[in-house]
Design an enzyme around this catalytic site. Sequence first.
Site, PDB file in Angstrom:
ATOM      1  N   LYS A 127       0.932  -1.574   0.293  1.00 28.15           N
ATOM      2  CA  LYS A 127       0.579   0.134   0.255  1.00 28.15           C
ATOM      3  C   LYS A 127       1.079   1.195   0.622  1.00 28.15           C
ATOM      4  O   LYS A 127       0.533   1.897  -0.595  1.00 28.15           O
ATOM      5  CB  LYS A 127      -1.340  -0.083   1.125  1.00 28.15           C
ATOM      6  N   ASP A 145      -6.082   0.316   0.377  1.00 34.61           N
ATOM      7  CA  ASP A 145      -6.409  -0.060   1.909  1.00 34.61           C
ATOM      8  C   ASP A 145      -7.610  -0.350   2.358  1.00 34.61           C
ATOM      9  O   ASP A 145      -8.425  -1.155   1.323  1.00 34.61           O
ATOM     10  CB  ASP A 145      -5.975   1.451   2.179  1.00 34.61           C
TER      11      ASP A 145
END
Length: 223
Positions: A127, A145
Amino acid sequence: MRLLTHREIERLYRILSQSMPGRSSSAKGPKGQPDPFRTCLACILSAQSLDQNTAVATKALFKLARTPRTMLKLSVEQVAAAIKPCGLYNVKARSIQGFCATLIDEFDGIVPQTRDELLRLPGIGRKCADIVLQFAFGQPTIAVDTHVFRVCNRTGLAPGKTADKTADALLARTPEWAVEQAHFWLIQFGKRICVARTPRCDVCPLNQMCRDYIDRQPVPMIR
Ligand code: SF4
């Protein structure tokens, strides 16, 4: 889980583009961080932390040091004390020091511009790497996310058992025109409509295509 068709994906993004805010053109990066090094550190600090707490910790840390070399002159204890508001501060302080040391040793203190290289840096997962690639270097990718992961799985947009698998599928299935804003649209949609505990399916503009919603509808009786 049945996948959305390409036509449905086009429609999904059209709907989100009209109903969810995208990224402000004046934004400098995630949480306002202006350069790749500070974007990386802000990402490390943001793990399991509320945005407002991350912002306080980030500000306090950058008051002490703003480059990998000056950061390494601080002790782990000094870093931990500065970033306390964002939680997990001992672990994050060690990650930050490890990140800075590796950045200097392997990349001469310059944040690399490929995912594989970014993933070699302590504290940087998929991420964070995607956030840095997209917002610090302007590369076409979509960071996944918890909100994006949930929406992708419920709708059938890009199902995956892990966030990394979803990230690969999401990038492959998102039309080019939507890549730049997809991260923001999906996060806002996940925070406002497709929330974790009680998704607002009744008012959801995607409920006619959402695989999770369709699968939950009662099967009509045939007489
Ligand atoms: S219908 Fe419900 S589960 Fe599906 S995307 Fe909308 S809010 Fe989420």
